[in-house]
Design a protein around this motif. Sequence first.
Motif, PDB file in Angstrom:
ATOM      1  N   GLY A   8      49.770  20.118   2.712  1.00 29.84           N
ATOM      2  CA  GLY A   8      48.481  20.806   2.697  1.00 29.84           C
ATOM      3  C   GLY A   8      47.313  19.962   2.247  1.00 29.84           C
ATOM      4  N   GLY A   9      47.561  18.714   1.927  1.00 27.72           N
ATOM      5  CA  GLY A   9      46.459  17.852   1.536  1.00 27.72           C
ATOM      6  C   GLY A   9      45.589  17.488   2.733  1.00 27.72           C
ATOM      7  N   GLY A  10      44.488  16.791   2.462  1.00 27.66           N
ATOM      8  CA  GLY A  10      43.615  16.372   3.536  1.00 27.66           C
ATOM      9  C   GLY A  10      42.233  16.058   3.031  1.00 27.66           C
ATOM     10  N   TRP A  11      41.300  16.056   3.963  1.00 26.22           N
ATOM     11  CA  TRP A  11      39.898  15.765   3.631  1.00 26.22           C
ATOM     12  C   TRP A  11      39.089  17.053   3.721  1.00 26.22           C
ATOM     13  CZ3 TRP A  11      35.668  16.519   6.814  1.00 26.22           C
ATOM     14  CH2 TRP A  11      34.444  16.029   6.309  1.00 26.22           C
ATOM     15  N   VAL A  12      38.171  17.216   2.776  1.00 26.11           N
ATOM     16  CA  VAL A  12      37.313  18.387   2.782  1.00 26.11           C
ATOM     17  C   VAL A  12      35.968  17.996   2.199  1.00 26.11           C
ATOM     18  CG1 VAL A  12      38.081  19.191   0.508  1.00 26.11           C
ATOM     19  CG2 VAL A  12      37.190  20.847   2.165  1.00 26.11           C
ATOM     20  N   GLN A  13      34.931  18.646   2.632  1.00 26.89           N
ATOM     21  CA  GLN A  13      33.597  18.393   2.083  1.00 26.89           C
ATOM     22  C   GLN A  13      33.434  19.057   0.729  1.00 26.89           C
ATOM     23  OE1 GLN A  13      30.877  19.734   5.174  1.00 26.89           O
ATOM     24  NE2 GLN A  13      30.735  17.660   5.986  1.00 26.89           N
ATOM     25  N   PRO A  14      32.550  18.553  -0.110  1.00 25.78           N
ATOM     26  CA  PRO A  14      32.291  19.206  -1.402  1.00 25.78           C
ATOM     27  C   PRO A  14      31.949  20.680  -1.204  1.00 25.78           C
ATOM     28  CG  PRO A  14      31.238  17.062  -1.346  1.00 25.78           C
ATOM     29  CD  PRO A  14      31.762  17.309   0.048  1.00 25.78           C
ATOM     30  N   GLY A  15      32.511  21.503  -2.062  1.00 26.51           N
ATOM     31  CA  GLY A  15      32.327  22.943  -1.958  1.00 26.51           C
ATOM     32  C   GLY A  15      33.373  23.626  -1.111  1.00 26.51           C
ATOM     33  N   GLY A  16      34.189  22.856  -0.421  1.00 22.70           N
ATOM     34  CA  GLY A  16      35.213  23.420   0.442  1.00 22.70           C
ATOM     35  C   GLY A  16      36.482  23.794  -0.313  1.00 22.70           C
ATOM     36  N   SER A  17      37.480  24.234   0.455  1.00 19.96           N
ATOM     37  CA  SER A  17      38.743  24.706  -0.120  1.00 19.96           C
ATOM     38  C   SER A  17      39.930  24.070   0.586  1.00 19.96           C
ATOM     39  CB  SER A  17      38.851  26.225   0.007  1.00 19.96           C
ATOM     40  OG  SER A  17      37.815  26.881  -0.696  1.00 19.96           O
ATOM     41  N   LEU A  18      41.004  23.937  -0.150  1.00 24.74           N
ATOM     42  CA  LEU A  18      42.290  23.515   0.393  1.00 24.74           C
ATOM     43  C   LEU A  18      43.379  24.275  -0.358  1.00 24.74           C
ATOM     44  CD1 LEU A  18      42.131  19.607   0.686  1.00 24.74           C
ATOM     45  CD2 LEU A  18      42.314  21.233   2.581  1.00 24.74           C
ATOM     46  N   ARG A  19      44.498  24.461   0.291  1.00 21.74           N
ATOM     47  CA  ARG A  19      45.655  25.027  -0.399  1.00 21.74           C
ATOM     48  C   ARG A  19      46.836  24.078  -0.262  1.00 21.74           C
ATOM     49  NH1 ARG A  19      49.126  30.543   0.721  1.00 21.74           N
ATOM     50  NH2 ARG A  19      49.875  29.285   2.475  1.00 21.74           N
ATOM     51  N   LEU A  20      47.335  23.635  -1.391  1.00 22.04           N
ATOM     52  CA  LEU A  20      48.522  22.800  -1.414  1.00 22.04           C
ATOM     53  C   LEU A  20      49.761  23.676  -1.554  1.00 22.04           C
ATOM     54  CD1 LEU A  20      47.387  19.940  -3.825  1.00 22.04           C
ATOM     55  CD2 LEU A  20      47.324  19.984  -1.332  1.00 22.04           C
ATOM     56  N   SER A  21      50.828  23.249  -0.900  1.00 24.58           N
ATOM     57  CA  SER A  21      52.120  23.926  -1.016  1.00 24.58           C
ATOM     58  C   SER A  21      53.142  22.967  -1.604  1.00 24.58           C
ATOM     59  CB  SER A  21      52.612  24.399   0.357  1.00 24.58           C
ATOM     60  OG  SER A  21      51.709  25.306   0.951  1.00 24.58           O
TER      61      SER A  21
END
Length: 127
Positions: A8-21
């Motif tokens: 679930g990792g990756g690149w995201v812009q500031p203020g964004g969201s990610l979910r790691l499993s």
Amino acid sequence: HLQLVESGGGWVQPGGSLRLSCAASGFRLDSYTIGWFRRAPGKGREGVSCINTRGDASYYADSVKGRFTISRDIDKNTVYLQMNSLKPEDTAVYYCAADGSCGYSGRHYFTSEFRSWGQGAQVTVSS
């Protein structure tokens, strides 16, 4: 043999969201405390969050409190780290780990050494 695999990792812009499993095998999630850690470039390992064996208590480092949420799905034997309002300083390799202890000492989040570790997932927050 305890195995943990992050995704679930990756690149995201500031203020964004990610979910790691963190998918666990070789053991049941309710057998061990599960923790999330991270290592930013040029820095030491930092404890981020953890959840107890019963799944009814979770703990967070001050740097992520209010933005990150740890949870688990016993049926899927998976622990999650929902990361919201991400900042560039959240950029790091994130690891899940099992078989340790964690909590609050006063208001300070602490962890002991954990015995089993996943391979890590890169999270990059940048514009």
